[in-house]
Design a protein around this motif. Sequence first.
Motif, PDB file in Angstrom:
ATOM      1  N   GLU A 140       0.871  -1.183   0.000  1.00  0.00           N
ATOM      2  CA  GLU A 140       0.000   0.000   0.000  1.00  0.00           C
ATOM      3  C   GLU A 140       0.907   1.231   0.000  1.00  0.00           C
ATOM      4  O   GLU A 140       1.824   1.337   0.820  1.00  0.00           O
ATOM      5  N   VAL A 141       0.678   2.151  -0.947  1.00  0.00           N
ATOM      6  CA  VAL A 141       1.521   3.346  -1.078  1.00  0.00           C
ATOM      7  C   VAL A 141       0.634   4.585  -1.130  1.00  0.00           C
ATOM      8  O   VAL A 141      -0.545   4.512  -1.493  1.00  0.00           O
ATOM      9  N   VAL A 142       1.214   5.743  -0.782  1.00  0.00           N
ATOM     10  CA  VAL A 142       0.423   6.980  -0.924  1.00  0.00           C
ATOM     11  C   VAL A 142       0.305   7.296  -2.411  1.00  0.00           C
ATOM     12  O   VAL A 142       1.216   7.016  -3.192  1.00  0.00           O
ATOM     13  N   THR A 149       7.662   5.913  -5.974  1.00  0.00           N
ATOM     14  CA  THR A 149       7.726   4.867  -4.938  1.00  0.00           C
ATOM     15  C   THR A 149       7.859   3.486  -5.574  1.00  0.00           C
ATOM     16  O   THR A 149       8.636   2.651  -5.111  1.00  0.00           O
ATOM     17  N   ALA A 150       7.135   3.263  -6.670  1.00  0.00           N
ATOM     18  CA  ALA A 150       7.205   1.953  -7.348  1.00  0.00           C
ATOM     19  C   ALA A 150       8.623   1.697  -7.860  1.00  0.00           C
ATOM     20  O   ALA A 150       9.153   0.585  -7.747  1.00  0.00           O
ATOM     21  N   CYS A 163      12.053  -7.847  -8.814  1.00  0.00           N
ATOM     22  CA  CYS A 163      10.583  -7.936  -8.916  1.00  0.00           C
ATOM     23  C   CYS A 163      10.097  -6.959  -9.977  1.00  0.00           C
ATOM     24  O   CYS A 163      10.777  -6.016 -10.370  1.00  0.00           O
ATOM     25  N   GLU A 164       8.868  -7.238 -10.404  1.00  0.00           N
ATOM     26  CA  GLU A 164       8.176  -6.295 -11.287  1.00  0.00           C
ATOM     27  C   GLU A 164       7.159  -5.599 -10.376  1.00  0.00           C
ATOM     28  O   GLU A 164       6.561  -6.255  -9.517  1.00  0.00           O
ATOM     29  N   ALA A 165       7.000  -4.294 -10.473  1.00  0.00           N
ATOM     30  CA  ALA A 165       6.061  -3.567  -9.602  1.00  0.00           C
ATOM     31  C   ALA A 165       5.007  -2.882 -10.478  1.00  0.00           C
ATOM     32  O   ALA A 165       5.347  -2.087 -11.355  1.00  0.00           O
ATOM     33  N   LYS A 166       3.729  -3.255 -10.249  1.00  0.00           N
ATOM     34  CA  LYS A 166       2.664  -2.702 -11.111  1.00  0.00           C
ATOM     35  C   LYS A 166       1.565  -2.051 -10.280  1.00  0.00           C
ATOM     36  O   LYS A 166       1.140  -2.635  -9.269  1.00  0.00           O
ATOM     37  N   LEU A 167       1.081  -0.895 -10.688  1.00  0.00           N
ATOM     38  CA  LEU A 167      -0.035  -0.231  -9.995  1.00  0.00           C
ATOM     39  C   LEU A 167      -1.288  -1.084 -10.176  1.00  0.00           C
ATOM     40  O   LEU A 167      -1.614  -1.498 -11.286  1.00  0.00           O
ATOM     41  N   ARG A 168      -1.989  -1.341  -9.073  1.00  0.00           N
ATOM     42  CA  ARG A 168      -3.239  -2.106  -9.165  1.00  0.00           C
ATOM     43  C   ARG A 168      -4.335  -1.192  -9.702  1.00  0.00           C
ATOM     44  O   ARG A 168      -4.540  -0.096  -9.181  1.00  0.00           O
TER      45      ARG A 168
END
Length: 236
Positions: A140-142, A149-150, A163-168
């Motif tokens: 959970e991010v602001v 942040t990602a 890792c791969e980081a994707k916005l939900r």
Amino acid sequence: LTQDDLKRIAAYKAVDFVRSGMVLGLGTGSTARHAVDRIGELLRQGKLSDIVGIPTSKKTQEQALSLGIPLSDLDAHPVIDLSIDGADEVDPRLNLVKGRGGSLLREKMIEGASKKFVVIVDESKMVKHIGGSGMALPVEVVPFCWKFTAEKLREVMEGYGGCEAKLRLGGEKGKAFVTDNGNYIVDMYLEKDMGDLWAVSDAILRLPGVVEHGMFLDMASTVIIAGELGVKIKNK
Ligand code: DER
């Protein structure tokens, strides 16, 4: 038995731990939903009384309200007797991944304040190591500069297998999913066993834009696993 049958079996088993007069953390998700239904049923039948529910999401709050379960919150009840909730992954040391339903922050606050935390899963959730299911590890991010942040999360995770980081994304097409707390979720997809989970946890939580992550380390007291061959109960 369908997967939902197994979820219900695990959930009903967990509700056997409930005693009248308890303050209960009410989990979120398709497995916890059965536990909340069961608690409502036992209250209605008079087999349980004087229960106070602390819901871990607006969704669970609505479900509990519709069942007539009396509700309160952590401010009024900073110590909870028992929380019952599902999980997305359970490793051999009973560490969990949670949050694919988006409620990880309130779940972690409430379950962290519980004297006993019973996790209910069907056998498909058991993994050899956290991240092993190939599914998301939610963070959970602001919303402010979430891309920044990602990117920082990706950098941090380079030291732990990458890792791969994707916005939900949420309901509306292309729009970000928004949590009950008004934040976003960045889902991390891990490539291999991260190794020292506490080191990963500390590294993620140190990023200023991060609110909380979905690894629940050393938090579960008991895990109830419903499988084709029956129910297994693992204690910490
Ligand atoms: O999102 C969550 O934390 C849920 O509790 C998740 O961990 C389990 O959801 P499920 O019971 O629908 O699989």
